[in-house]
Design a protein around this motif. Sequence first.
Motif, mmCIF file in Angstrom:
data_model
loop_
_atom_site.group_PDB
_atom_site.id
_atom_site.type_symbol
_atom_site.label_atom_id
_atom_site.label_comp_id
_atom_site.label_asym_id
_atom_site.label_seq_id
_atom_site.Cartn_x
_atom_site.Cartn_y
_atom_site.Cartn_z
ATOM 1 N N ARG A 69 0.499 2.926 -12.275
ATOM 2 C CA ARG A 69 1.180 1.842 -11.562
ATOM 3 C C ARG A 69 2.197 2.414 -10.579
ATOM 4 O O ARG A 69 2.363 1.900 -9.470
ATOM 5 N N TYR B 64 -9.795 3.565 -9.339
ATOM 6 C CA TYR B 64 -10.972 2.716 -9.525
ATOM 7 C C TYR B 64 -12.164 3.329 -8.801
ATOM 8 O O TYR B 64 -11.990 4.040 -7.811
ATOM 9 N N TRP C 256 -14.214 1.932 -6.829
ATOM 10 C CA TRP C 256 -14.334 1.493 -5.441
ATOM 11 C C TRP C 256 -13.401 2.286 -4.520
ATOM 12 O O TRP C 256 -13.712 2.473 -3.335
ATOM 13 N N HIS D 289 -9.316 -7.600 -2.270
ATOM 14 C CA HIS D 289 -7.876 -7.800 -2.491
ATOM 15 C C HIS D 289 -7.062 -6.832 -1.630
ATOM 16 O O HIS D 289 -6.063 -7.220 -1.014
ATOM 17 N N ALA D 290 -7.498 -5.564 -1.587
ATOM 18 C CA ALA D 290 -6.764 -4.554 -0.815
ATOM 19 C C ALA D 290 -6.786 -4.878 0.679
ATOM 20 O O ALA D 290 -5.757 -4.753 1.367
ATOM 21 N N TYR E 33 -4.482 -7.651 1.387
ATOM 22 C CA TYR E 33 -3.089 -7.240 1.205
ATOM 23 C C TYR E 33 -2.559 -6.556 2.460
ATOM 24 O O TYR E 33 -1.442 -6.831 2.901
ATOM 25 N N GLY F 63 -11.802 -5.732 -5.884
ATOM 26 C CA GLY F 63 -10.619 -4.906 -5.633
ATOM 27 C C GLY F 63 -10.492 -4.533 -4.169
ATOM 28 O O GLY F 63 -9.380 -4.506 -3.615
ATOM 29 N N GLU G 268 -16.949 -5.519 -3.831
ATOM 30 C CA GLU G 268 -15.950 -5.223 -4.837
ATOM 31 C C GLU G 268 -14.720 -6.130 -4.686
ATOM 32 O O GLU G 268 -14.079 -6.137 -3.633
#
Length: 388
Positions: free
Chosen positions: A253, A132, A134, A32-33, A36, A29, A27
């Motif tokens: 958000r 999401y 995921w 990215h996580a 991060y 996402g 995934e």
Amino acid sequence: MTPEEFKDIAPYEDSEFKSKLHDLTKEPGFEHAVKYVMPGVDFANFCKQLEQVKNGEEFQRMVMYPFLRKLADKTTTGVSISGLQNYDNHLNYTIITNHRDIVLDASFLNMNLLVNGLPTTEIAIGDNLLIYDWINDLVRINKSFIVKRNLGVKESLVAAKQLSAYIHYCITTKKETIWIAQREGRAKDSNDRTQESLIKMLSLAGDQSARANIEAVNLLPCAISYEYDPNDYLKAREFLLRRRDPNFKKSQRDDLLSMETGLMGFKGRIHYTLGSCITAKIASLPAEADRNTVAAEAARLIDHEIHSGYMIYPINYIAYDHINKTDRFAQHYTAEQVKEVTDYINSQLSKVDVPDITPEEHEFMLEAVYGMYANPLKNKLTALNTQV
């Protein structure tokens, strides 16, 4: 009760764990996580290490513990625990805490349990945070079960019965300890109170009285004390926006920003205090006590244990004296610490991204933040002067 009844809310079974974990690594996402929260990580190598993990317990030990240890070293000046004498490792508990951080309340508790040779908890998490697919997979890999929210009246009752049954199943059949927050959502002003509706939910499962059904889940209150709340300015922002518009609602958000800020922001010291299990006191209620009576008394006992267990830091003493315009606790802080707290709060409020803030609105937010830091001490003082 069978595992099939809880298929849509329970952590993934060992039989499906590996395939779900494999899918997660694909995934974007998730990648990215990971990057991060762990800058510079070799993601391909990280995924190879994940392939060695066999189940949720191993995921907690092999993946979450090292990550949380690094996160604690980076964003805190120490995460500690006391009250372990109240934890009988021959029993399984429903550990119920005040709610400070969306992600870390249960995570740092589990880290502390691992350090002390105790098994990790299964974690209750609201489906409003599963933005999401995921994320849904990630939390269920990480020993989390899902709390369904924002349903109609009929659907809410069905979901509450299923959730209650699952928690009872965890305690009595799976022999797992669980973590759950004392209320839905964080107490924005840190004035922590247990929702009686949560206790009523726990009493729905079981074929005995409300009192006996609550006894069965072994409620163990635990106080969480943050020295600094990195989300304090976001909570002040929310107070201001709701003051301007009583119908203001947070967006997805906003929730994501709160999660990110809570994870990566500086928190100072964090302390967990395990209180006394309230089972014996619930058992002392009259056998005929109705659900409302049992829920009210359980909530009162939980609040007392949590409020009594707070660790109080200089910022709490300073905020209390500021709010009450007194010097009652001046012996607990220095003039330099007052300046540090003043500078810290002003710095946090400078991050509030709301246009056209008036001086009066800034003062409103300022007092709101001082109130957040004063309330734990206010509640502790009341608890220490109250018999249970």
